[in-house]
Write an enzyme that holds these catalytic residues in place. Structure first.
Site, mmCIF file in Angstrom:
data_model
loop_
_atom_site.group_PDB
_atom_site.id
_atom_site.type_symbol
_atom_site.label_atom_id
_atom_site.label_comp_id
_atom_site.label_asym_id
_atom_site.label_seq_id
_atom_site.Cartn_x
_atom_site.Cartn_y
_atom_site.Cartn_z
ATOM 1 N N HIS A 49 0.886 -1.164 0.000
ATOM 2 C CA HIS A 49 0.000 0.000 0.000
ATOM 3 C C HIS A 49 0.928 1.219 0.000
ATOM 4 O O HIS A 49 2.083 1.117 0.449
ATOM 5 C CB HIS A 49 -0.896 0.022 1.237
ATOM 6 C CG HIS A 49 -1.926 -1.079 1.224
ATOM 7 N ND1 HIS A 49 -1.846 -2.167 2.046
ATOM 8 C CD2 HIS A 49 -3.021 -1.245 0.460
ATOM 9 C CE1 HIS A 49 -2.865 -2.978 1.802
ATOM 10 N NE2 HIS A 49 -3.596 -2.446 0.837
ATOM 11 N N ASP A 52 2.397 1.615 3.269
ATOM 12 C CA ASP A 52 3.353 0.579 3.709
ATOM 13 C C ASP A 52 4.759 1.068 3.348
ATOM 14 O O ASP A 52 5.724 0.820 4.079
ATOM 15 C CB ASP A 52 3.121 -0.756 2.972
ATOM 16 C CG ASP A 52 1.817 -1.433 3.365
ATOM 17 O OD1 ASP A 52 1.464 -1.383 4.554
ATOM 18 O OD2 ASP A 52 1.161 -2.001 2.473
#
Ligand code: XUL
Ligand code: MN
Length: 343
Positions: A49, A52
């Site tokens: 993501h 992330d």
């Protein structure tokens, strides 16, 4: 030549086990710990993501975001890994409480687009052209709160902005029929591929299949694979397992229904999945009760099961199956599959 598969998972797949009814049973691990674990497990790529890669992304300047993305890229390269995709996490922010691209609030829709464009910049730094769009909150809790027609127009307009911002990226839509929403606007692969044709560059809009999401839509994931691959549009894959119509369970691959898993592997084989560089990703989570020392087993086990089912797929008696199909003896065909799986 038999296809050689490449495997992948995301940092969120080493999850702490939080659910709405109690605290997480495991304390979070750092990104570096997860990267090391991925390397030791012998996986090939990491899904991301946007946050992330760059935590607290909304509080950072574009310059800082790019600098942090570059650091992550270096860590990946040092570990001998690549980034498989980047997905904008459009469901955590207070700005996406009522949806992202389809929010009823124009300022919130703009936030979603701005964040998606930043996600594209991160993907470029990490070296992937695949942007995964799981449209978490693009739907309704109650039907009268949004216009379905307007929502499709808004989705297409958001996709067009992303496609226009970079000529190389590809959008891979990950359909899911419900959760967190009551009804989502892009519930199946058919919906995703139809919407692709409304965009400015349909060739660059494809899909990701997640086994559990297909099952939640009442579909067989193997049929979804065959369908997407008939259009050459399956650019990524989230294998996992789902025990019926419940919450999205993300069980280890094969855990709920070995035959459904076997048929997904057969579909991948007959369509030569991976021959355009696609990865097999496991979007799986540990069982909530998992102890720290067993924290990676669901990932290793999913790959093990995949490889065992690959052997089963390659050793299936296709000739015998064909003869039974010609004879319309589906009872014997059923038993052939069962006996083969039982070994
Ligand atoms: C949610 C889900 C996500 C996506 C990536 O159900 O599967 O993890 O795969 O955003
Ligand atoms: Mn997924």
């Amino acid at each position: 030549m038999p296809q050689k598969y490449k495997f992948c998972f995301g940092p969120w797949n080493i999850s702490e086990g939080a659910d709405p009814y109690g605290p997480p049973p495991r304390a979070p691990k750092t990104f570096d710990w997860k990267l090391e674990a991925m390397k030791n497990l012998g996986f090939d790529a990491m899904m991301f993501h946007d946050d992330d890669a760059v935590p607290d992304i909304d509080t950072k300047s574009p310059k800082q975001i790019l600098a942090e993305a570059k650091e992550v890229k270096k860590k990946l390269s040092d570990a001998g890994l690549v980034a498989e995709m980047v997905a904008p996490r459009l469901w955590f922010s207070p700005n996406t409480i009522d949806g992202a691209y389809t929010s009823n609030n124009p300022a919130h829709r703009q936030y979603a687009i701005d964040r998606s464009l930043r996600c594209i910049e991160i993907a470029k730094v990490l070296g992937t052209d695949v942007i995964v769009l799981w449209l978490a909150r693009e739907g309704t809790y109650m039907r009268e709160s949004k216009s379905g027609r307007q929502s499709i127009d808004l989705l297409v307009s958001a996709f067009d902005k992303m496609l226009g911002a970079d000529k190389k990226i590809r959008l891979a839509i990950e359909p899911k029929p419900n959760e967190p929403m009551d009804h989502a606007y892009i519930p199946t692969i058919g919906h995703a591929l139809a919407v692709a044709h409304l965009t400015r560059d349909p060739k660059r809009v494809g899909c990701v299949i997640e086994s559990a999401h297909a099952i939640l839509a009442g579909l067989d994931p193997a049929d979804e694979i065959d369908f997407a691959m008939s259009f050459n549009k399956l650019w990524s894959l989230h294998l996992n397992a789902q025990n019926g119509l419940k919450f999205d369970q993300d069980k280890p691959f094969g855990s709920a229904n070995l035959r459904v898993a076997f048929n997904q592997v057969r579909a991948l084989e007959r369509n030569h999945y991976g021959s355009d560089g696609q990865f097999v990703c496991f979007d799986v989570h540990p069982f909530r009760t998992t102890k720290e020392e067993h924290w990676l087993a669901h990932l290793d086990n999913s790959r093990k099961t995949f490889l065992r089912l690959l052997e089963k797929s390659r050793s299936f008696d296709e000739k015998r199956a064909k003869a039974l199909i010609s004879d319309r003896d589906y009872q014997a065909l059923d038993q052939l599959v069962i006996e083969h799986l039982l070994g």
